[in-house]
Structures are given as C-alpha cells and as structure tokens.
Scaffold this active site. Structure first.
Site, PDB file in Angstrom:
ATOM      1  N   ASP A   1     -64.747 -61.873   9.159  1.00 42.98           N
ATOM      2  CA  ASP A   1     -63.389 -62.646   9.637  1.00 42.98           C
ATOM      3  C   ASP A   1     -64.122 -63.207  10.723  1.00 42.98           C
ATOM      4  O   ASP A   1     -65.297 -61.870  10.744  1.00 42.98           O
ATOM      5  CB  ASP A   1     -61.976 -62.342   9.152  1.00 42.98           C
ATOM      6  CG  ASP A   1     -62.148 -60.908   9.992  1.00 42.98           C
ATOM      7  OD1 ASP A   1     -62.366 -60.328  10.309  1.00 42.98           O
ATOM      8  OD2 ASP A   1     -60.840 -60.741  10.169  1.00 42.98           O
TER       9      ASP A   1
ATOM     10  N   CYS B   1     -63.912 -56.815   8.221  1.00 43.37           N
ATOM     11  CA  CYS B   1     -62.823 -57.795   9.028  1.00 43.37           C
ATOM     12  C   CYS B   1     -63.441 -56.479  10.090  1.00 43.37           C
ATOM     13  O   CYS B   1     -63.667 -55.501  10.376  1.00 43.37           O
ATOM     14  CB  CYS B   1     -61.868 -57.883   8.360  1.00 43.37           C
ATOM     15  SG  CYS B   1     -61.170 -56.519   7.596  1.00 43.37           S
TER      16      CYS B   1
ATOM     17  N   THR C   1     -60.811 -54.401  10.876  1.00 45.90           N
ATOM     18  CA  THR C   1     -60.378 -52.415  10.289  1.00 45.90           C
ATOM     19  C   THR C   1     -61.031 -52.426   8.972  1.00 45.90           C
ATOM     20  O   THR C   1     -61.235 -50.856   8.139  1.00 45.90           O
ATOM     21  CB  THR C   1     -58.895 -52.646  10.222  1.00 45.90           C
ATOM     22  OG1 THR C   1     -58.315 -53.376   9.331  1.00 45.90           O
ATOM     23  CG2 THR C   1     -58.097 -52.650  11.442  1.00 45.90           C
TER      24      THR C   1
ATOM     25  N   HIS D   1     -67.717 -43.416  -9.809  1.00 44.08           N
ATOM     26  CA  HIS D   1     -66.481 -43.133 -10.081  1.00 44.08           C
ATOM     27  C   HIS D   1     -66.209 -44.625 -10.683  1.00 44.08           C
ATOM     28  O   HIS D   1     -65.204 -44.304 -11.346  1.00 44.08           O
ATOM     29  CB  HIS D   1     -66.072 -42.218  -9.358  1.00 44.08           C
ATOM     30  CG  HIS D   1     -66.860 -40.651  -9.017  1.00 44.08           C
ATOM     31  ND1 HIS D   1     -65.724 -39.585  -9.222  1.00 44.08           N
ATOM     32  CD2 HIS D   1     -68.034 -40.185  -9.345  1.00 44.08           C
ATOM     33  CE1 HIS D   1     -66.409 -38.257  -8.926  1.00 44.08           C
ATOM     34  NE2 HIS D   1     -67.849 -39.401  -9.729  1.00 44.08           N
TER      35      HIS D   1
ATOM     36  N   HIS E   1     -65.688 -41.838 -16.233  1.00 42.53           N
ATOM     37  CA  HIS E   1     -65.080 -42.566 -14.892  1.00 42.53           C
ATOM     38  C   HIS E   1     -64.989 -43.808 -15.626  1.00 42.53           C
ATOM     39  O   HIS E   1     -64.098 -44.479 -15.171  1.00 42.53           O
ATOM     40  CB  HIS E   1     -66.214 -42.566 -14.423  1.00 42.53           C
ATOM     41  CG  HIS E   1     -66.370 -41.566 -13.387  1.00 42.53           C
ATOM     42  ND1 HIS E   1     -64.999 -40.699 -12.747  1.00 42.53           N
ATOM     43  CD2 HIS E   1     -67.333 -40.392 -13.701  1.00 42.53           C
ATOM     44  CE1 HIS E   1     -65.457 -39.292 -12.624  1.00 42.53           C
ATOM     45  NE2 HIS E   1     -67.421 -39.594 -13.236  1.00 42.53           N
TER      46      HIS E   1
HETATM   47  C1  RB5 Z   1     -58.352 -59.522  12.990  1.00 48.73           C
HETATM   48  O1  RB5 Z   1     -57.830 -59.871  14.230  1.00 48.73           O
HETATM   49  C2  RB5 Z   1     -57.684 -58.770  12.606  1.00 48.73           C
HETATM   50  O2  RB5 Z   1     -56.799 -58.259  12.030  1.00 48.73           O
HETATM   51  C3  RB5 Z   1     -58.362 -58.807  11.336  1.00 48.73           C
HETATM   52  O3  RB5 Z   1     -60.061 -58.271  11.193  1.00 48.73           O
HETATM   53  C4  RB5 Z   1     -58.602 -57.393  10.200  1.00 48.73           C
HETATM   54  O4  RB5 Z   1     -58.752 -56.450  11.375  1.00 48.73           O
HETATM   55  C5  RB5 Z   1     -57.284 -57.501   9.380  1.00 48.73           C
HETATM   56  O5  RB5 Z   1     -57.013 -56.364   8.268  1.00 48.73           O
END
Ligand code: RB5
Length: 141
Positions: A7, A64, A66, A97, A132
């Site tokens: 994203d 993304c 996080t 695994h 596994h």
């Molecule tokens: C986008 O702002 C953010 O929420 C997305 O990239 C991600 O971190 C969601 O888990």
C-alpha cells in the site's frame, strides 16, 4: 514467480525490494500499488494472494506501514501462510518450519537494509518438511 505488493505505506520499501530482486535475478509480478497515493492494503493483498492460490506465483512479499495489516489480510485467505517478519532469523525459519508462502514487512518499522536481508533470507530458505509438514497440515483443518 514472486508476487509483490504494497500500500502507500510500503511503497518506497517495495521499490527497494524490487531493485534487490532484479539484482538477484528473481522474477516477480507487481500487484501495486504503483504510487504513494493512499489506498487500501486488503485490496492489494487479495490480488497478490489470488495469484499464489492460482499457482501463477509461488510466493509473495507484501509491504505496508507496519506489515501487520497486510499479514492480517493475507492470512484470511485459505491456503495462505503469511508471516510478518522484522528479523532475518524469523524470515528464514518461517520458510523452514511454517512453509510461509508470503512474508510481510513494515516500511515504518524495519530499516531498508534489514528488510532486504529478510527478503534474501526468506528466498534462500527451504521448507524442511517432516514434523513441520504435519503441523502446517493442521493449519488447514
Ligand atoms: C497506512 O497508513 C497504514 O495503516 C498501513 O500501511 C498499515 O500499516 C496497516 O497495517
């Protein structure tokens, strides 16, 4: 073939990873997003994971902000085993695994050099099978 997607929160890291894949001679298909404009990570995860389930791609890399949203979205899809990784040990062992067919990275969490090493560790790892395999089969129950 590797499915790759991000994203807006993972766009810069995705570009760095694609450059690394080019250097490694790996084939990949980019499922977007194609700019830093805001978009919804589940839409990208669904497209990339569909290519894995169909057999068009063998594995995936989703990015993304996080790495968490992408992993949540990917793991909703039957047959996808997505691992959110922030270190090279996890990146290697989740293939060995868990036979992870997707890794998820967070651009806002993991530095680019560590993220690139995670990608390399994951791609070079092999599933160990044996006990596994019994365990991952239970994930599909
Ligand atoms: C986008 O702002 C953010 O929420 C997305 O990239 C991600 O971190 C969601 O888990």
């Amino acid at each position: 073939m590797i499915a790759i997607g991000c994203d807006h929160g993972g766009f810069n890291l995705k570009c760095a990873i694609m450059k690394k894949l080019d250097e490694m001679g790996e084939n990949y298909k980019d499922f977007g997003t194609y700019s830093a404009d805001s978009c919804d990570y589940p839409d990208i995860a669904k497209k990339a994971c569909a290519a894995i389930i169909s057999g068009e791609c063998e594995k995936g890399i989703l990015i993304c902000g996080t790495g968490i949203g992408m992993s949540m979205a990917a793991n909703k899809i039957h047959g996808i085993r997505a691992a959110h990784v922030t270190d090279t040990f996890s990146a290697r062992v989740t293939k060995e695994h868990n036979d992870a067919n997707v890794i998820c990275l967070g651009e806002r969490i993991t530095g680019v050099e560590v993220a690139l090493e995670c990608v390399e560790a994951y791609l070079k790892a092999e599933f160990l099978g044996g006990r596994h395999k019994i365990r991952i089969d239970k994930l599909e129950d």
